[in-house]
Motif scaffolding. Structure first.
Motif, PDB file in Angstrom:
ATOM      1  N   VAL A 176      -7.068   0.824   1.286  1.00  0.00           N
ATOM      2  CA  VAL A 176      -7.864  -0.330   1.690  1.00  0.00           C
ATOM      3  C   VAL A 176      -9.005   0.199   2.547  1.00  0.00           C
TER       4      VAL A 176
ATOM      5  N   LYS B 230       0.838  -1.201   0.000  1.00  0.00           N
ATOM      6  CA  LYS B 230       0.000   0.000   0.000  1.00  0.00           C
ATOM      7  C   LYS B 230       0.872   1.250   0.000  1.00  0.00           C
TER       8      LYS B 230
ATOM      9  N   LEU C  97     -10.824  -1.904  -2.282  1.00  0.00           N
ATOM     10  CA  LEU C  97      -9.636  -1.096  -2.550  1.00  0.00           C
ATOM     11  C   LEU C  97      -9.993   0.196  -3.264  1.00  0.00           C
TER      12      LEU C  97
END
Length: 183
Positions: free
Chosen positions: A48, A41, A62
């Motif tokens: 998320v 990420k 997402l």
């Protein structure tokens, strides 16, 4: 960020990863995989909004920037690849290719439904009796019990109400209704 701007500035994806064996059955494996999610990420700039990690499946909601709209599947493949590199001594795992399915989410109501669906999976699969009893999902972050640092609850909660306290109450009420359906 406004309710409308989320879907203008961000492409939202429901992503499901199914592996061929129970490679996440051990809590150490789940913890490591979620560490991989956090690292990815930070490197790839996705968000998320919700997740649930089961023994042989992972579910994600997402968010991707405009220019990365089609990368949800690539991100999950990257997570699998990194996870495959992790091989503690004495424990054998095979991820193989895994099955990856991604679906665009275009409306806030759909995003909320998918978030609830993701949190319900451990109950539906028989891991726990109630959504709140499952440790390896973002539901605990929404409840304020545990903070998975890679989970961004703001878009889902903001859709429900401008007041954070009220939005959490609505969110929990929607999930309690889902729990009751399972009884």
């Amino acid at each position: 960020m406004s309710r409308i701007n989320l879907f203008i500035d961000t492409h939202v994806w429901y992503a499901h990863l199914k592996v061929t064996s129970k490679v996440f059955a051990d809590e150490r494996d789940k913890k490591y995989f979620l560490g991989v999610v956090l690292q990815s990420k930070e490197e790839n700039g996705f968000r998320v909004f919700a997740f649930s990690l089961l023994d042989d499946e992972a579910y994600f909601l997402l968010g991707m920037e405009e220019g990365k709209a089609g990368e949800a599947g690539q991100i999950l493949r990257g997570l699998l690849h990194r996870y495959e590199e992790y091989r503690p001594k004495g424990r054998i795992r095979t991820v193989q290719d895994g099955e990856i399915n991604c679906m665009p989410v275009c409306r806030a109501e759909e995003m909320l439904d998918i978030c609830r669906y993701i949190h319900q999976r451990p109950v539906e699969k028989g891991y726990v009796k109630k959504i709140a009893d499952y440790w390896w999902s973002s539901f605990l972050t929404y409840r304020g019990i545990y903070s998975w640092e890679f989970v961004d609850t703001r878009p889902v909660l903001w859709y429900l109400s401008d007041s954070e306290e009220k939005s959490i109450q609505i969110f929990l009420k929607l999930h309690r209704k889902a729990d009751r359906k399972e009884d």
